[in-house]
Design an enzyme around this catalytic site. Structure first.
Site, mmCIF file in Angstrom:
data_model
loop_
_atom_site.group_PDB
_atom_site.id
_atom_site.type_symbol
_atom_site.label_atom_id
_atom_site.label_comp_id
_atom_site.label_asym_id
_atom_site.label_seq_id
_atom_site.Cartn_x
_atom_site.Cartn_y
_atom_site.Cartn_z
ATOM 1 C CD GLU A 45 -3.662 -3.728 2.018
ATOM 2 O OE1 GLU A 45 -3.706 -3.258 2.956
ATOM 3 O OE2 GLU A 45 -2.872 -4.416 1.255
ATOM 4 C CE1 TYR A 128 0.296 -1.673 6.249
ATOM 5 C CE2 TYR A 128 -2.277 -1.487 5.419
ATOM 6 C CZ TYR A 128 -0.872 -2.432 5.689
ATOM 7 O OH TYR A 128 -0.795 -3.593 5.183
ATOM 8 C CG ASP A 146 1.253 -3.774 9.154
ATOM 9 O OD1 ASP A 146 2.592 -4.045 9.314
ATOM 10 O OD2 ASP A 146 0.753 -4.428 8.688
#
Ligand code: SF4
Length: 378
Positions: A45, A128, A146
């Site tokens: 991520e 996020y 996002d």
């Protein structure tokens, strides 16, 4: 959209089922989807922030070979961590990743925390990333939002306006959370992201292949091309950065550390060639910079091929100048190494481009024939 659906639980259930079924049948194979190990999910991520998947894949595998688990990352030096991410850009990510690994080891016994607020306290992790890691690794019920997910939600609900406006974004976050398939939070979040990346793309979305087209208000109303409204782009700024590639008789060059100098972003606070932003194009300002900042003696600068470099709204021209010297000057916060072995230290992609221009010129003998520009410091 979520409210319309939540009043009709059957349609919300069907919507979730269709999207999850589509995702499970079509999910792309990525190295970070091999398992749900929180360290690996977190690493992916972070690397994927503002970076294309294809660019991340080789770095991801290589990084894991060197730092296979969080303790190995925590024990590494920052230089080593930066070196293994050099070229990927956004080096603050690498520094935060390293600092967060240390905190995970020191404060959480080496286990990625499960509490949302505790995750948010780790360096470099926003809402996020926290939601993505917790949902994918632990199945925790946090929905992601996002740019991709926001676009999908906006089209599904025919939501107009600037999606990034704080109030709008907050409402989209609420909608995303309402839609979340709580029992399959990780798959759900990945399904929403994957839908935005592969089907509901910014331009020319493939509505015919969309698994949830039956629920899409923008499609029904013929508004797909109008949502989301295009964002106002910042006008591009042109800049010229001149850099000095010093070269001694042994082929060694000089790199400096220059935190807080003209450009933290471009050289990412890593080792770099002495450089300065200039208005002129003849090397004179660079020569002055070398003299004033580093106390260099007069030095002949030979202009090399220019390189282009773009950072967000900035169109940068990199102008390397070669300076052959009998001995590299001794200055604080510097190091000497072979120009051909620059990859042994962490450097930004801008520095790599400058080095490549110098190596090309040396290989082709251009610098021996080339005429020195007006870069001789007085
Ligand atoms: S139908 Fe088209 S616009 Fe609507 S969600 Fe699917 S891909 Fe996006």
């Amino acid at each position: 959209m979520a409210r319309q659906m939540s009043r009709r639980p059957k349609s919300l259930a069907a919507f979730r089922k269709q999207l999850l079924r589509w995702f499970r049948a079509n999910r792309r194979v990525h190295p970070w989807r091999r398992d749900r190990d929180p360290y690996r999910v977190w690493l992916a991520e972070v690397m994927l922030q503002q970076t294309r998947i294809a660019a991340v894949i080789p770095y991801y595998d290589n990084f894991l070979r060197h730092f296979p688990e969080v303790r190995a990352l925590a024990q590494a030096s920052e230089q080593d961590v930066l070196r293994h991410l050099a070229g990927l850009g956004y080096y603050s990510r690498a520094r935060n990743l390293h600092r967060a690994a240390k905190e995970i080891v020191e404060r959480h016994g080496g286990e990625f925390p499960r509490d949302f607020d505790a995750v948010l306290k780790l360096p470099g992790i926003g809402r996020y990333t926290a939601a993505a890691v917790l949902s994918i690794a632990y199945g925790a019920p946090y929905a992601v939002l996002d740019g991709n997910v926001a676009r999908v939600l906006a089209r599904l609900g025919a939501i107009r306006g600037d999606l990034r406006a704080p109030r709008q974004w907050q409402q989209l976050a609420g909608t995303s959370q309402e839609l979340l398939a709580v029992q399959s939070a990780g798959d759900w979040n990945q399904a929403m992201m994957e839908l935005g990346e592969t089907i509901c793309t910014p331009k020319s979305p493939n509505c015919e292949a969309c698994p949830v087209s039956g629920c899409c208000v923008a499609l029904k109303r013929g508004l797909v091309d109008e949502i989301p409204a295009p964002r106002k782009k910042r006008a591009p700024v042109r800049q010229r950065i001149e850099a000095a590639v010093l070269l001694d008789k042994r082929g060694r060059t000089l790199l400096v550390r220059d935190p807080g100098a003209h450009d933290d972003v471009l050289f990412s606070r890593m080792w770099q060639f002495p450089a300065v932003q200039t208005a002129g194009n003849d090397g004179a300002e660079l020569a002055k910079h070398l003299r004033d900042k580093y106390g260099f003696a007069p030095i002949a600068l030979t202009e090399l091929a220019l390189a282009k470099h773009c950072v967000t709204f900035r169109n940068i021209t990199l102008a390397p100048f070669l300076a052959r010297v009998s001995e590299l000057p001794k200055i604080a916060h510097s190091r000497a190494l072979l120009l051909s072995q620059l990859n042994r230290v962490p450097v930004s992609s801008a520095t790599r481009k400058i080095a490549a221009a110098a190596l090309d010129a040396i290989d082709s003998g251009v610098t021996d024939r080339g005429r020195a520009r007006n870069g001789r410091a007085s």
